[in-house]
Design a protein around this motif. Structure first.
Motif, PDB file in Angstrom:
ATOM      1  N   GLU A  80       7.713  -7.218 -10.337  1.00 39.14           N
ATOM      2  CA  GLU A  80       8.556  -8.350  -9.957  1.00 39.14           C
ATOM      3  C   GLU A  80       9.911  -7.845  -9.477  1.00 39.14           C
ATOM      4  O   GLU A  80      10.478  -6.919 -10.052  1.00 39.14           O
ATOM      5  N   LEU A  81      10.386  -8.460  -8.415  1.00 37.56           N
ATOM      6  CA  LEU A  81      11.713  -8.162  -7.884  1.00 37.56           C
ATOM      7  C   LEU A  81      12.461  -9.476  -7.710  1.00 37.56           C
ATOM      8  O   LEU A  81      11.859 -10.479  -7.333  1.00 37.56           O
ATOM      9  N   GLN A  82      13.764  -9.445  -7.962  1.00 36.13           N
ATOM     10  CA  GLN A  82      14.605 -10.585  -7.631  1.00 36.13           C
ATOM     11  C   GLN A  82      15.637 -10.081  -6.636  1.00 36.13           C
ATOM     12  O   GLN A  82      16.207  -9.023  -6.835  1.00 36.13           O
ATOM     13  N   ALA A  83      15.854 -10.846  -5.590  1.00 32.98           N
ATOM     14  CA  ALA A  83      16.784 -10.403  -4.556  1.00 32.98           C
ATOM     15  C   ALA A  83      17.661 -11.552  -4.093  1.00 32.98           C
ATOM     16  O   ALA A  83      17.188 -12.668  -3.904  1.00 32.98           O
ATOM     17  N   THR A  84      18.953 -11.252  -3.931  1.00 31.57           N
ATOM     18  CA  THR A  84      19.897 -12.219  -3.386  1.00 31.57           C
ATOM     19  C   THR A  84      20.417 -11.737  -2.037  1.00 31.57           C
ATOM     20  O   THR A  84      21.165 -12.432  -1.377  1.00 31.57           O
ATOM     21  N   ASP A  85      19.993 -10.537  -1.660  1.00 26.55           N
ATOM     22  CA  ASP A  85      20.469  -9.904  -0.444  1.00 26.55           C
ATOM     23  C   ASP A  85      19.354  -8.968   0.039  1.00 26.55           C
ATOM     24  O   ASP A  85      18.664  -8.381  -0.798  1.00 26.55           O
ATOM     25  N   PRO A  86      19.146  -8.814   1.349  1.00 24.91           N
ATOM     26  CA  PRO A  86      18.064  -7.945   1.832  1.00 24.91           C
ATOM     27  C   PRO A  86      18.123  -6.520   1.270  1.00 24.91           C
ATOM     28  O   PRO A  86      17.083  -5.898   1.058  1.00 24.91           O
ATOM     29  N   SER A  87      19.312  -6.012   0.991  1.00 26.32           N
ATOM     30  CA  SER A  87      19.425  -4.644   0.476  1.00 26.32           C
ATOM     31  C   SER A  87      18.791  -4.498  -0.911  1.00 26.32           C
ATOM     32  O   SER A  87      18.398  -3.406  -1.307  1.00 26.32           O
ATOM     33  N   GLU A  88      18.675  -5.611  -1.655  1.00 26.54           N
ATOM     34  CA  GLU A  88      18.105  -5.557  -3.001  1.00 26.54           C
ATOM     35  C   GLU A  88      16.582  -5.485  -2.985  1.00 26.54           C
ATOM     36  O   GLU A  88      15.959  -5.338  -4.033  1.00 26.54           O
ATOM     37  N   ASP A 130       0.853  -1.195   0.000  1.00 29.25           N
ATOM     38  CA  ASP A 130       0.000   0.000   0.000  1.00 29.25           C
ATOM     39  C   ASP A 130       0.882   1.236   0.000  1.00 29.25           C
ATOM     40  O   ASP A 130       1.896   1.280   0.711  1.00 29.25           O
ATOM     41  N   PHE A 131       0.477   2.236  -0.770  1.00 32.34           N
ATOM     42  CA  PHE A 131       1.256   3.475  -0.798  1.00 32.34           C
ATOM     43  C   PHE A 131       0.358   4.635  -1.208  1.00 32.34           C
ATOM     44  O   PHE A 131      -0.767   4.439  -1.664  1.00 32.34           O
ATOM     45  N   ILE A 132       0.871   5.837  -1.028  1.00 32.69           N
ATOM     46  CA  ILE A 132       0.142   7.043  -1.409  1.00 32.69           C
ATOM     47  C   ILE A 132       0.936   7.730  -2.512  1.00 32.69           C
ATOM     48  O   ILE A 132       2.138   7.956  -2.378  1.00 32.69           O
ATOM     49  N   THR A 133       0.259   8.036  -3.617  1.00 35.72           N
ATOM     50  CA  THR A 133       0.929   8.658  -4.764  1.00 35.72           C
ATOM     51  C   THR A 133       1.208  10.133  -4.471  1.00 35.72           C
ATOM     52  O   THR A 133       0.719  10.698  -3.483  1.00 35.72           O
ATOM     53  N   ASP A 134       1.962  10.760  -5.376  1.00 31.72           N
ATOM     54  CA  ASP A 134       2.246  12.191  -5.245  1.00 31.72           C
ATOM     55  C   ASP A 134       0.965  13.013  -5.302  1.00 31.72           C
ATOM     56  O   ASP A 134       0.908  14.125  -4.785  1.00 31.72           O
ATOM     57  N   GLU A 135      -0.071  12.465  -5.944  1.00 41.57           N
ATOM     58  CA  GLU A 135      -1.365  13.150  -6.031  1.00 41.57           C
ATOM     59  C   GLU A 135      -2.236  12.857  -4.809  1.00 41.57           C
ATOM     60  O   GLU A 135      -3.429  13.134  -4.801  1.00 41.57           O
ATOM     61  N   ASN A 136      -1.644  12.211  -3.806  1.00 42.95           N
ATOM     62  CA  ASN A 136      -2.324  11.884  -2.552  1.00 42.95           C
ATOM     63  C   ASN A 136      -3.440  10.853  -2.726  1.00 42.95           C
ATOM     64  O   ASN A 136      -4.465  10.915  -2.056  1.00 42.95           O
ATOM     65  N   PHE A 151      12.861  -1.351   1.602  1.00 39.76           N
ATOM     66  CA  PHE A 151      11.582  -0.648   1.506  1.00 39.76           C
ATOM     67  C   PHE A 151      11.662   0.462   0.464  1.00 39.76           C
ATOM     68  O   PHE A 151      10.737   0.658  -0.313  1.00 39.76           O
ATOM     69  N   ASP A 152      12.780   1.177   0.416  1.00 39.76           N
ATOM     70  CA  ASP A 152      12.939   2.278  -0.541  1.00 39.76           C
ATOM     71  C   ASP A 152      12.892   1.780  -1.982  1.00 39.76           C
ATOM     72  O   ASP A 152      12.303   2.420  -2.852  1.00 39.76           O
ATOM     73  N   ILE A 153      13.505   0.634  -2.245  1.00 46.15           N
ATOM     74  CA  ILE A 153      13.483   0.061  -3.591  1.00 46.15           C
ATOM     75  C   ILE A 153      12.063  -0.336  -3.967  1.00 46.15           C
ATOM     76  O   ILE A 153      11.592  -0.034  -5.062  1.00 46.15           O
TER      77      ILE A 153
END
Length: 137
Positions: free
Chosen positions: A118-126, A71-77, A129-131
């Motif tokens: 879709e995301l692929q991750a081999t490490d938590p940093s990948e 869930d997120f809020i866009t720039d248009e709120n 939350f920011d990504i």
């Protein structure tokens, strides 16, 4: 219905739980694991759990597939949500497991209709939350 390339079947519960996440929003996330040539539900996160709860639920040295309702809020709120598919294959996982998950991923993902990112991750940093947030916008 096994995949000819990987010999992998998908348990019906995977599709049922995903549909509940997508349409009823009963869950925040679902993790899936491969066991005995079949993808099965591993863990389910309740709607009040957050992204940190989700990342903490992933094993540090084993592969998993996961879906997360972000869930997120866009720039248009505007309040929005996107369903992420995450292929988790940590560097510390066994090579054979990484190969099995990689070869079965596309087939499994096709079973889950409604994935938006879709995301692929081999490490938590990948999959920080920011990504995730930047991929959602």
């Amino acid at each position: 219905m096994a995949n000819a390339a990987s010999g992998m079947a998908v348990d019906d519960e995977c599709k049922l739980k995903f549909l509940e996440l997508k349409s009823k929003r009963n869950y925040r996330f679902i993790t899936f694991k491969i066991e005995q040539q079949q993808v099965i539900v591993d863990k389910i996160g309740s709607p009040d759990e957050n992204y940190e709860d989700f990342t903490n639920s992933l094993p540090r040295d084993e592969c998993r597939y996961a879906v997360f309702d972000f869930d997120f809020i866009t720039d248009e709120n505007c309040q929005k949500s996107k369903i992420f598919f995450i292929a988790w294959a940590p560097d510390t996982a066994k090579v054979r497991a990484k190969m099995v998950y990689a070869s079965s991923k596309d087939r499994f993902k096709r079973e889950l209709d409604g994935i938006q990112v879709e995301l692929q991750a081999t490490d938590p940093s990948e999959m920080s939350f920011d990504i995730v947030k930047s991929r959602a916008l």
